[in-house]
Design an enzyme around this catalytic site. Structure first.
Site, PDB file in Angstrom:
ATOM      1  N   GLU A  58      46.449 -74.092 -37.483  1.00 40.90           N
ATOM      2  CA  GLU A  58      45.658 -75.180 -37.949  1.00 40.90           C
ATOM      3  C   GLU A  58      45.640 -75.083 -39.571  1.00 40.90           C
ATOM      4  O   GLU A  58      45.577 -75.918 -40.249  1.00 40.90           O
ATOM      5  CB  GLU A  58      44.112 -75.253 -37.730  1.00 40.90           C
ATOM      6  N   SER A  91      -5.886 -59.386  -3.026  1.00 42.48           N
ATOM      7  CA  SER A  91      -6.391 -57.978  -3.112  1.00 42.48           C
ATOM      8  C   SER A  91      -5.619 -57.277  -4.140  1.00 42.48           C
ATOM      9  O   SER A  91      -5.538 -56.122  -4.249  1.00 42.48           O
ATOM     10  CB  SER A  91      -6.165 -57.217  -1.648  1.00 42.48           C
TER      11      SER A  91
END
Length: 778
Positions: free
Chosen positions: A84, A344
């Site tokens: 690029e 519990s």
């Protein structure tokens, strides 16, 4: 001279104008005043290794995965720059030579042969795609101006990172990381040479080069990039890369820990990328284990699981619901945050805090028998009772009555305040004050808070708030002392000092302590476990709060908990030594004191216990009758019968005795009863009988045999009338330790004996009076 001055003036004016325009029309950088197409911006939530957990698209439904240059393979960066913009690191945003070359080619060929755009110009176009939709000269000039603005504001690395994040990659993907994860199933840091070239060319024409749809086109384009990279990579590497086929997965949205990702996204609404503490492998394992149980879950039942690293308090796995795709199971309801009754599951904290308060040691004598606490009459989950138990047994079996007995001594208000001080948030019903039901589930907590509190058992008593990101503050508070945390973990892991000696420490070698809980009406099933590395919590239930009969912590949540530990923690537990505050000693029942401080005649049962701070507190005072636990009784010197001075006809002998709690006397075995209870009264003192003789079972003789009708084993099940005389209070009837009913004084109770064999029938009242007979059913 005047022309030079004028030129300087116009140049200064032009520069000032450009600077003003730059300030008035800044480039639309992420995090600034972005244009509409970036608001709301796309977000991605990541695991700690960068694996996407869930992508939240922007308004255009774009998935974007921001990355830093160091997180991308250098091969990809080399491929992008070579293809690029070879002069990216040197030009000021615009490459005049590339523009002149592109213009000359256009004039010569009459068409565009190569573009003159730099990487910076492409980033400008990515940030404002609607502005540069047409390739007009004005648009190109504006793009060039934007590129210069970007170069003035950002470093080359920052511009490159924008490209790595916003480059179009086909479909709804933007950025190399999104493309690498979606197409190739790997992070961009792990790209091969061929894969780097493939993804480098994609932004050119992403719709035509998508490797999942057009692998042939993608390969041709990739090979062109590879040809350009021969100077950088060498011909041999390029030829080898060309042999690699183009294989891509079908695009699919990442969806791991979806409810967690949604939660974290709301915590960081402005972040494009949220790095979390979740471990992708651990999360996948937990989700698979949860999904494997869906087939056996009833409708509308969901599950939640949470895994926390004890060392850092970082969350490694977070499953908020059973199935994110199943709306009937309330898929979008996060039950890690849902507040429910813990059953519990708070009991370990109760016994730990009672240790810290000096109320108990690990073998303190407790009464697992029917009791009334100012009208509150708790029962056990299995509706049976065990009689005399130590703290270790009471905690391991999760017995309710002993827990209420300890809470009654500690105080519900203090218990709740100590838990809150330690960081565990408890919600009480509106307008309610803490009471004894707190320990059996009369409050609401969430899984997140419960797991955070349980980390205290692996962190020397210091609990912590689970952390979801590495930069989240560490929030912790002392919940228990180091010694209390050690004792409770040892009890639930290996059974305490006795089990360590008898079983050779089998539980300790496993290295996991856990506790279950079941809320009233089977609405919530819990299991929370602790190893050296992790604390794991599991919740099972219906988010709408409706009951699940037969679903309780031990049979639903605990198996999943064990499987999670097996899947995520294969480390051997470290050998733990008790802290200096914890010692081991022999203690005696019923007094609860050290064995070396009790005469042998008063030590009816010897136990090995953990002591905290060398304290051996005595057994709780008797709730049913007054008087000291040690007392002096008198016997006739000749007959050995029990006497008093007022009725004794001869010489008396003083005998020191240790008294068991009145509620436990009916539960003592024959040998203990002989040592603990005084003999029968001498005839002359018959009117001085003790209260326990005031209640008598009638209609059934001790040792009696009851046969089925007709004498055959298949005959009708015998039903007996249970009746007692004496006393004026409500009677509690038990068969083989299991409560079968209550009846007012003067009222009989009928019970069917379905099982043959020997049965013990016991009657008792709140004053400690009792009677017991044994029968045989054939």
């Amino acid at each position: 001279m005047r022309s030079t001055t004028a030129l300087r003036f116009w140049l200064a004016a032009l520069l000032a104008t450009l600077l003003l325009a730059d300030q008035l029309l800044p480039p639309p950088l992420p995090g600034g005043s972005n244009p509409a197409h970036l608001a709301p911006h796309a977000q991605v939530v990541l695991a700690r290794d960068g694996t996407p957990l869930r992508a939240f698209p922007d308004r255009a439904h774009i998935w974007r995965h921001p990355v830093r240059v160091a997180e991308v393979s250098p091969r990809y960066v080399e491929a992008v720059l070579a293809y690029e913009d070879r002069f990216f690191r040197w030009h000021p945003g615009v490459n005049p030579f590339a523009l002149l070359r592109a213009a000359g080619q256009w004039l010569w060929h009459g068409r565009i042969v190569s573009g003159g755009s730099t990487l910076t110009m492409q980033v400008a176009r990515m940030l404002e795609p609607e502005v540069y939709a047409s390739r007009s000269l004005a648009g190109k000039l504006r793009q060039m101006a934007r590129a210069v603005q970007l170069e003035l504001r950002l470093s080359k690395a920052e511009i490159l990172e924008l490209y790595l994040t916003y480059a179009p990659m086909g479909g709804v993907l933007e950025g190399v990381e999104s493309a690498s994860r979606a197409y190739l199933g790997k992070p961009s840091l792990a790209l091969s040479h061929a894969e780097a070239a493939l993804l480098a060319v994609l932004p050119q024409t992403p719709s035509r080069l998508r490797p999942d749809r057009f692998p042939g086109r993608a390969r041709e384009a990739r090979d062109k990039v590879l040809d350009r990279l021969v100077p950088e990579w060498g011909e041999a590497t390029v030829m080898e890369a060309k042999q690699e086929p183009v294989i891509a997965q079908t695009l699919r949205e990442p969806l791991l820990a979806p409810l967690f990702a949604e939660r974290v996204r709301k915590l960081y609404p402005k972040a494009q990328r949220v790095d979390t503490t979740l471990d992708a492998g651990t999360q996948a394992s937990v989700e698979q284990l949860v999904a494997a149980r869906l087939a056996v879950l009833p409708p509308r039942v969901s599950m939640a699981a949470l895994v926390v690293d004890n060392a850092t308090l970082e969350v490694r796995a977070y499953a908020g619901s059973a199935d994110f795709s199943d709306a009937e199971r309330f898929s979008h309801v996060d039950m890690v945050q849902g507040r429910r009754s813990p059953g519990s599951a708070l009991k370990p904290f109760l016994y730990g805090l009672a240790l810290d308060e000096g109320l108990i040691h690990s073998e303190s004598l407790l009464s697992d028998v029917p009791q009334s606490f100012a009208g509150y009459q708790p029962g056990n989950f299995q509706a049976s009772f065990s009689g005399p138990v130590g703290v270790t047994e009471a905690l391991q079996k999760s017995l309710n009555v002993p827990a209420v007995e300890v809470l009654d001594r500690l105080g519900p208000q203090r218990f709740v305040s100590l838990l809150r001080r330690g960081g565990l948030k408890l919600d009480l019903p509106r307008g309610a004050e803490p009471n004894l039901s707190v320990i059996l589930g009369g409050v609401a907590v969430n899984l997140e808070g419960m797991v955070g509190a349980y980390t205290a058992f692996a962190r020397g008593g210091v609990a912590g708030k689970p952390r979801y990101t590495a930069d989240a503050p560490v929030e912790e508070a002392r919940l228990l002392s180091e010694g209390a945390a050690f004792i409770i973990r040892d009890v639930l892991e290996s059974g305490g000092p006795v089990a360590r000696q008898v079983e050779g420490g089998v539980g300790a070698r496993r290295g996991i302590m856990w506790k279950t809980g079941t809320s009233f009406g089977f609405r919530d099933a819990w299991a929370v476990g602790v190893s050296d590395r992790y604390t794991v919590g599991v919740w099972v239930g219906r988010p709408d709060g409706t009951p699940n009969p037969g679903f309780f912590g031990a049979n639903v949540a605990a198996p999943l908990l064990v499987d999670v530990f097996a899947a995520i923690d294969d480390s051997r537990p470290a050998k733990r030594t008790p802290p200096a505050s914890v010692t081991q000693a022999k203690v005696c029942w019923p007094l609860g004191l050290r064995a070396d401080a009790v005469p042998a005649a008063l030590c009816h049962h010897e136990r090995t216990a953990w002591l905290l701070n060398d304290a051996a507190p005595p057994t709780f005072p008797d709730r049913l009758r007054g008087g000291a636990a040690r007392y002096t009784d008198y016997r006739d010197a000749t007959s050995g019968r029990r006497v008093r001075a007022a009725c004794s006809p001869g010489e008396m002998q003083a005998v020191e005795m240790a008294r068991w709690p009145a509620a436990l006397e009916p539960w003592l075995d024959a040998a203990t009863r002989e040592r603990a209870l005084p003999p029968a009264w001498a005839p002359a003192c018959a009117k001085a009988q003790a209260p326990e003789a005031g209640l008598k079972i009638v209609g059934i003789a001790d040792g009696e045999t009851i046969r089925r009708a007709g004498g055959s084993p298949g005959g009708p099940v015998p039903s007996l009338r249970l009746e007692a005389r004496g006393g004026q209070q409500e009677r509690i009837w038990l068969v083989d330790g299991r409560q079968v009913g209550r009846a007012p004084a003067g009222t009989a109770l009928h019970h069917r004996f379905a099982d043959p064999g020997r049965h013990t029938i016991t009657v008792m009242d709140d004053a400690g009076r009792h009677d017991r007979v044994e029968i045989s059913v054939r």
